[in-house]
Design an enzyme around this catalytic site. Sequence first.
Site, short mmCIF file in Angstrom:
data_model
loop_
_atom_site.label_atom_id
_atom_site.label_comp_id
_atom_site.label_asym_id
_atom_site.label_seq_id
_atom_site.Cartn_x
_atom_site.Cartn_y
_atom_site.Cartn_z
N TYR A 1 -3.01 -12.84 -15.98
CA TYR A 1 -2.39 -11.63 -15.46
C TYR A 1 -1.16 -11.90 -14.61
CZ TYR A 1 -4.37 -11.71 -10.67
OH TYR A 1 -4.67 -12.01 -9.38
N TYR B 1 -2.23 -7.07 10.60
CA TYR B 1 -3.43 -7.91 10.45
C TYR B 1 -3.73 -8.65 11.75
CZ TYR B 1 -4.57 -7.34 5.56
OH TYR B 1 -5.01 -6.82 4.38
N CYS C 1 -0.84 -9.77 -4.18
CA CYS C 1 -0.87 -8.37 -4.61
C CYS C 1 0.29 -7.53 -4.07
CB CYS C 1 -2.16 -7.68 -4.15
SG CYS C 1 -3.55 -8.75 -3.81
N ARG D 1 -6.36 -13.69 -22.08
CA ARG D 1 -7.69 -14.09 -22.54
C ARG D 1 -8.76 -13.43 -21.67
NH1 ARG D 1 -10.87 -18.79 -21.50
NH2 ARG D 1 -9.29 -19.47 -20.02
N CYS E 1 -2.94 -12.30 -0.58
CA CYS E 1 -2.72 -10.92 -1.04
C CYS E 1 -1.50 -10.31 -0.36
CB CYS E 1 -3.96 -10.09 -0.77
SG CYS E 1 -3.74 -8.37 -1.19
N LYS F 1 3.95 -8.62 -5.00
CA LYS F 1 3.99 -8.46 -6.45
C LYS F 1 4.20 -7.00 -6.83
CE LYS F 1 0.39 -7.52 -8.51
NZ LYS F 1 -0.75 -8.18 -9.08
N GLY G 1 -3.06 -20.77 -13.68
CA GLY G 1 -4.35 -20.73 -12.99
C GLY G 1 -4.25 -21.10 -11.53
N GLU H 1 2.46 -10.31 -15.49
CA GLU H 1 3.07 -9.42 -14.49
C GLU H 1 4.48 -9.88 -14.15
OE1 GLU H 1 -0.90 -7.74 -12.17
OE2 GLU H 1 0.11 -9.49 -11.36
N SER I 1 -7.68 -12.13 3.06
CA SER I 1 -8.47 -10.91 2.84
C SER I 1 -9.91 -11.05 3.32
CB SER I 1 -8.48 -10.57 1.35
OG SER I 1 -7.18 -10.55 0.83
N GLU J 1 -6.51 12.97 -19.27
CA GLU J 1 -7.41 13.92 -19.95
C GLU J 1 -7.92 13.36 -21.28
OE1 GLU J 1 -5.73 17.66 -21.51
OE2 GLU J 1 -3.74 16.81 -21.22
N HIS K 1 -4.98 19.26 -17.52
CA HIS K 1 -3.89 19.33 -18.49
C HIS K 1 -2.59 19.76 -17.84
CE1 HIS K 1 -2.20 19.78 -22.47
NE2 HIS K 1 -1.69 20.93 -22.08
N ALA L 1 -6.70 -4.32 -12.48
CA ALA L 1 -5.47 -3.90 -13.17
C ALA L 1 -4.62 -5.10 -13.50
CB ALA L 1 -4.68 -2.96 -12.27
N ALA M 1 -7.23 -25.80 10.37
CA ALA M 1 -8.55 -26.24 10.85
C ALA M 1 -9.28 -26.99 9.74
CB ALA M 1 -9.37 -25.03 11.28
N ARG N 1 -0.52 -21.58 -24.08
CA ARG N 1 -1.22 -22.51 -24.97
C ARG N 1 -2.29 -21.82 -25.82
NH1 ARG N 1 -5.22 -25.65 -20.70
NH2 ARG N 1 -6.28 -23.74 -20.15
C1 LIG Z 1 0.68 -13.55 -7.47
C2 LIG Z 1 -0.69 -13.01 -7.15
C3 LIG Z 1 -0.97 -11.68 -7.39
C4 LIG Z 1 -2.22 -11.16 -7.09
N1 LIG Z 1 -2.45 -9.84 -7.35
C5 LIG Z 1 -3.65 -9.30 -7.07
C6 LIG Z 1 -3.89 -7.93 -7.32
O1 LIG Z 1 -3.03 -7.20 -7.81
N2 LIG Z 1 -5.11 -7.43 -6.98
C7 LIG Z 1 -6.08 -8.21 -6.43
O2 LIG Z 1 -7.16 -7.69 -6.13
N3 LIG Z 1 -5.89 -9.52 -6.21
C8 LIG Z 1 -4.69 -10.09 -6.51
N4 LIG Z 1 -4.47 -11.41 -6.26
C9 LIG Z 1 -5.60 -12.24 -5.76
C10 LIG Z 1 -5.79 -12.07 -4.25
O3 LIG Z 1 -4.59 -12.35 -3.59
C11 LIG Z 1 -6.91 -13.01 -3.79
O4 LIG Z 1 -8.07 -12.76 -4.53
C12 LIG Z 1 -7.24 -12.82 -2.30
O5 LIG Z 1 -6.11 -12.99 -1.50
C13 LIG Z 1 -8.34 -13.80 -1.88
O6 LIG Z 1 -8.58 -13.68 -0.51
P1 LIG Z 1 -9.21 -14.89 0.31
O7 LIG Z 1 -9.53 -14.34 1.66
O8 LIG Z 1 -10.27 -15.56 -0.45
O9 LIG Z 1 -8.05 -15.97 0.44
P2 LIG Z 1 -6.51 -15.88 0.82
O10 LIG Z 1 -6.03 -14.49 0.87
O11 LIG Z 1 -5.82 -16.85 -0.06
O12 LIG Z 1 -6.47 -16.41 2.32
C14 LIG Z 1 -6.75 -17.74 2.65
C15 LIG Z 1 -6.00 -18.07 3.93
O13 LIG Z 1 -6.53 -19.28 4.46
C16 LIG Z 1 -5.47 -20.03 5.03
N5 LIG Z 1 -5.92 -21.42 5.07
C17 LIG Z 1 -6.22 -22.23 4.03
N6 LIG Z 1 -6.67 -23.42 4.46
C18 LIG Z 1 -6.68 -23.35 5.82
C19 LIG Z 1 -7.07 -24.27 6.84
N7 LIG Z 1 -7.56 -25.47 6.54
N8 LIG Z 1 -6.94 -23.88 8.13
C20 LIG Z 1 -6.46 -22.64 8.44
N9 LIG Z 1 -6.07 -21.74 7.51
C21 LIG Z 1 -6.20 -22.08 6.22
C22 LIG Z 1 -4.31 -19.79 4.09
O14 LIG Z 1 -3.06 -20.04 4.72
C23 LIG Z 1 -4.51 -18.31 3.75
O15 LIG Z 1 -3.78 -17.48 4.62
C24 LIG Z 1 -3.22 -11.98 -6.52
C25 LIG Z 1 -2.95 -13.33 -6.27
C26 LIG Z 1 -1.70 -13.85 -6.58
C27 LIG Z 1 -1.42 -15.29 -6.30
#
Ligand SMILES: Cc1cc2nc3c(=O)[nH]c(=O)nc-3n(C[C@H](O)[C@H](O)[C@H](O)COP(=O)(O)OP(=O)(O)OC[C@H]3O[C@@H](n4cnc5c(N)ncnc54)[C@H](O)[C@@H]3O)c2cc1C
Length: 467
Positions: free
Chosen positions: A186, A105, A54, A213, A49, A57, A270, A190, A21, A449, A444, A349, A121, A207
């Site tokens: 969450y 993408y 997201c 929390r 995501c 899911k 976590g 979920e 993202s 509402e 309504h 959410a 990388a 736990r």
């Molecule tokens: C099950 C689940 C449900 C979620 N639901 C929601 C939701 O409903 N709403 C919401 O807002 N957020 C949700 N999230 C959180 C959301 O997915 C993350 O906050 C978001 O994807 C973070 O984006 P990012 O760009 O930091 O990292 P990421 O999206 O994790 O992207 C990191 C990318 O870097 C790549 N990468 C890592 N290391 C290297 C490397 N050394 N070289 C090259 N590529 C590399 C990985 O392969 C990955 O594609 C959810 C997460 C999970 C696990």
Amino acid sequence: MGATGGMADQDFDLFVIGGGSGGVRAARIAAGHGARVALAEADRYGGTCVIRGCVPKKLLVYASRFAEDFSDAAGFGWTVDTPRFNWPSLIAAKDREIARLEGLYQNTLKNAGVTLFSERATLSGPETIRLESSDQEIRAKKILIATGGIPFVDPELDGRDNVITSDEAFHLESLPERVVIVGGGYIAVEFAGIFNGLGAETTIVYRGDKILRGFDEDLRDALTEAYHTRGIRILSDHTIPKVEATSDGKRVHVDNGTVLEADVVMYATGRVPNVKGLGLVALGIECGWNGHVVVDEEFRSSVPSIYAVGDVTDRPQLTPVAIRDGHAFADREFAGMMRDIDYEMVPTAVFSTPEIGTVGLPEHLAVERAHALDVYISRFRPMRVILAGRDERAMMKLIVDRESQRVIGCHVFGPDAAEIVQIAAIAMRMEATKADFDRTMALHPSAAEELVTMRSKRPEPAHNERD
Ligand SMILES: Cc1cc2nc3c(=O)[nH]c(=O)nc-3n(C[C@H](O)[C@H](O)[C@H](O)COP(=O)(O)OP(=O)(O)OC[C@H]3O[C@@H](n4cnc5c(N)ncnc54)[C@H](O)[C@@H]3O)c2cc1C
């Protein structure tokens, strides 16, 4: 901004590590500002995501809710023959959609002129990146770490190999009949809702004393009760010393001696920043308590040419936050535009069933910040459940700062909570007062509402009496 004279072809103004993202948005915006940008993605474009967060899911959540729709339909005159569910069909449909999004993408990046390296990388210097498979060194004036996070499972767990995380839950070959989910955040609740809705016998082991929390207590209580009614077993205040593999599944040993039999044991305990082997230590980049990259308000790490956004930092771990941060970073560094990001009023959410939408302060935090509060709560049976013959209640709660009368917390439990709270967040961002909510005409009949028709304050709890 273009490359300066004398740079080799492989040199860039910005190198982004991670095509999730935050990384994708930063790369696209920086390229749009004229920067020469490269991005490396080790796995699939779209990141957590899109590929394993997201999006898949939410698709599974939709699938899980049809069971209730079929049974509710009877109350509205429908006869629905015994519905049957096919897990492999759902997973295949989900995978097709994710492949489509991944393609979008990748195209977005290509169309923006970003050079893509589909490999891992690492950092080899303040302005150099090592590409592992193709064994190349690339130079870039600025490097953005956007490597996201990965699930954390206690490495000391006896039987670590017998459990899965959300990553694998999206690819199970069949729907398990018995699932144990460990964790109370969450993602845990979920997935409990998903498996329960699809008909699996579902147990949460947590736990802490109560699930979710950090969320408002009334939301935590409402979901606990609803899950109880829906047959999800919640074992709180328990840990798991051991998970064994048996001939027909897994055996989960709970610390009180209880033994749970399951087909799948999913840990949602976590997530940690994905920084292993990235080269942060060698470069002396300052990392926080769980390994996150420490950044300042300009997303700059302790090494001035290296920046980070998204889940690899300690900002809220949500896709819109990673996107906003990636965008702000690119605007600031490549167009000199400053963006002010508000991390306080972030709507979020929980796609449990029933779902939760929340924005602003939960009551306990509002109290901690020494606000004197007026609290409004409404609990009601949504129109649809009455004919359906269910007894589930929705809940809406507004937390109002008594002095300014501003609405500083909005917590919704029930159908469409996420949709409702996104809009409430706009009003709260604009500093709406309770009187502004009340002046707004009700729509309504709707559940939303209730937010503009709550007239009576909740009687004072103990913590307000000192004010
Ligand atoms: C099950 C689940 C449900 C979620 N639901 C929601 C939701 O409903 N709403 C919401 O807002 N957020 C949700 N999230 C959180 C959301 O997915 C993350 O906050 C978001 O994807 C973070 O984006 P990012 O760009 O930091 O990292 P990421 O999206 O994790 O992207 C990191 C990318 O870097 C790549 N990468 C890592 N290391 C290297 C490397 N050394 N070289 C090259 N590529 C590399 C990985 O392969 C990955 O594609 C959810 C997460 C999970 C696990």
